[in-house]
Enzyme design. Sequence first.
Site, PDB file in Angstrom:
ATOM      1  N   ASP A 135       0.869  -1.172   0.000  1.00 13.66           N
ATOM      2  CA  ASP A 135       0.000   0.000   0.000  1.00 13.66           C
ATOM      3  C   ASP A 135       0.911   1.228   0.000  1.00 13.66           C
ATOM      4  O   ASP A 135       1.955   1.206  -0.629  1.00 13.66           O
ATOM      5  CB  ASP A 135      -0.948  -0.030   1.206  1.00 13.66           C
ATOM      6  CG  ASP A 135      -2.261   0.704   0.941  1.00 13.66           C
ATOM      7  OD1 ASP A 135      -2.199   1.862   0.490  1.00 13.66           O
ATOM      8  OD2 ASP A 135      -3.332   0.143   1.183  1.00 13.66           O
TER       9      ASP A 135
ATOM     10  N   HIS B 287       1.219   2.121  -3.346  1.00 15.32           N
ATOM     11  CA  HIS B 287       0.200   2.933  -4.018  1.00 15.32           C
ATOM     12  C   HIS B 287       0.679   4.378  -4.137  1.00 15.32           C
ATOM     13  O   HIS B 287       0.509   5.020  -5.162  1.00 15.32           O
ATOM     14  CB  HIS B 287      -1.110   2.888  -3.230  1.00 15.32           C
ATOM     15  CG  HIS B 287      -1.751   1.534  -3.253  1.00 15.32           C
ATOM     16  ND1 HIS B 287      -2.950   1.277  -2.635  1.00 15.32           N
ATOM     17  CD2 HIS B 287      -1.369   0.369  -3.812  1.00 15.32           C
ATOM     18  CE1 HIS B 287      -3.281   0.005  -2.816  1.00 15.32           C
ATOM     19  NE2 HIS B 287      -2.333  -0.565  -3.520  1.00 15.32           N
TER      20      HIS B 287
END
Length: 516
Positions: free
Chosen positions: A293, A327
Site C-alpha cells: 500500500d 500505491h
Amino acid sequence: MNLKMICKTSRSVTFELDNKDIFNTNKYDVYLNNILIFKDKDTNIFSIFDLTPSTHYVVKVIQNSKECINEFDTDYEYVSLNVKKFGAKGDGKTLDTNHIQGCILACPDNGRVYFPKGDYYTGPLFLKSNITIELAKGARLIGDVDRNHYPILPGVTYTSDEKDEYNLGSWEGNPLDCFASIITGINVENVNIIGEGIVDGNANNSDWWIDVRTKRIAWRPRGVFLNNCKNIVLQGLTVQSTPSWNLHPYFSENLKFIDLKLINPKNSPNTDGCDPESCNNVDIIGVYFSVGDDCIAIKSGKIYMGRKHKKPSQNFNIRNCSMNFGHGAIVLGSEMSGGIKNINVSQCLFNQTDRGLRIKTRRGRGKDAIIDGITFENIKMTDVLTPLVVNMFYYCDPDGHTEYVYSKEKLPVDDRTPYLGKFVFKDIECKDVNIAAGAFYGLPEAPIDSIDIINVSFAYSNNPKEGVPAMMDGLSPMKGKGLLFNYVNSINIKNVHFYNLHDKDIECYEVGCINK
C-alpha cells in the site's frame, strides 16, 4: 564529502554521507578503528553494530581517494539481559511470549534486552521506558498466527470521573479496538530498538490478510505500534509480513526511524510502510520500502480525533529513502483532520509507485485540517503513474460519494472546510510518466494557496498506461497528460520540461495567477 552521525546508542551508530546524491552514491570503504568493515558500500546511509558500550571509536570513510573521519563514544549501558536465559527457546515453534516479556520487564534503566540468533515465535510484546532492545543478525521475531492470543487495546475507556477518554486502540483515524502489535509501546520513552534482526508479522502464514474490511474480534495489529511515546529509535531492523501497517507511531514525538527495511508483498492489503499519526519531530532516514500500500502515509485522525485533540503531524525530515511498489510513495491523508505541517522530503527514490506525492483530503475533514509547508526536493521517480497529486475531493468513508463531497459548485466555507497551503517541488526528475505529470484539484470555495514547480522534468513512457490521476468522482480516464491545475490561487513554474509528451503541457481551470 562530509560524514554526519545521525543516530547513536550503546551498541550501534548510523552515519550519513552529507551530499546531494539520491539514496545511492559512488562506492566507498568504511574503516572502524583502522579495520576495514565495509567494502564498496554504495548507499548514503550505513550503520555499525556489535559495538561496546562507553567506548571511543574512530570511523573513516574513503571515497574516490578522499578521506573523511568522525570520532564518537558509544552510550553507557548498565547491564545486558539475554532472552534465552529467561527461558526463550528461539526454535521457531515454542511460544516464547512470556519469557521475552519477563526479560523486558526485568530490564532496568539503561539496560539492554538482547536476542541472539534464533527464531522467536511470539505474541505481542510490550515495551518499557529507558531500555535498548537489540535483535542480533539472524534473530527473528515471528508473530503468533492465532489472533485469540493477542491482547485487545480498547479504543475508548472513560476515565473514572467520566470527564475524559483514555485511548489505546486505533484504526484508520478513529479510536477503535485493535489488537496489540508484535512490538507495542504505550506511554513509554527513551527506547532504542536496534539491530540487524527481523520483526516478522507472519501474516503470510495466517488469516490476517483475508477479509480485511471485516472486524474480527478487533482490528488488525501493526508490526510496531507506538502510542503516546517519546524519544524512540528504530535502527537497522527489517519489519516484514505485517498484518496491516509496518510502523504506526500514534500521538508520539521525537522519533527516529533509521536505516530500516519495511517489506510486504506487493498484493498484501493495507500494508503501509510507516504511518505516523499526530506525531511531532519525526526523522525517516535511509529507509527502504517495498510494500502493498502506501510507503509513507502521514495522518492526524479523522474528524472526531482531529477536532478533539487538534494535534497535527508536523516537523518531519524524510531523506535518503527508497520507495518501491506502493500505491503512493509519500501520502498525506486522508485521515488528517488535525492537520499536517512542515514536511521536508529530499534525496529519495520513488520506483513503480502509483503516485509520488499524494495528498488526500475532502470536504468534511474540518477547519483544523490544514496541510501547509510541504517541500519535495532532489527526488528521482521512475515508472510512477502520476508523480504529483493533490486531491480535495477524495472519496473515502461511507459518505465519500455524496454530493457534498463531489460537488464542483462553490459551497459555503464553514467548520467542515479543509485548507491546503504552500507546496514546493524542486529539482525532481520523473521518468516513464504514464497518466499525468501532476494533477491538482482544489475546492472552488477553498483553492490550494500556492504551488511552486522548479527545475522539474517529466519524461513520458512510449506507451503510457491509462487511468485516473486522483480518486475523485467525475474524472475520466486519461493518459500522457501534463500538469493539470484546478482551483489554485498561485502557481510558479520555472524551468519545467516535458519529454515525449502526448497532450498539452499545462492546463489551468480557475487559477488565480500563474508565473512561467
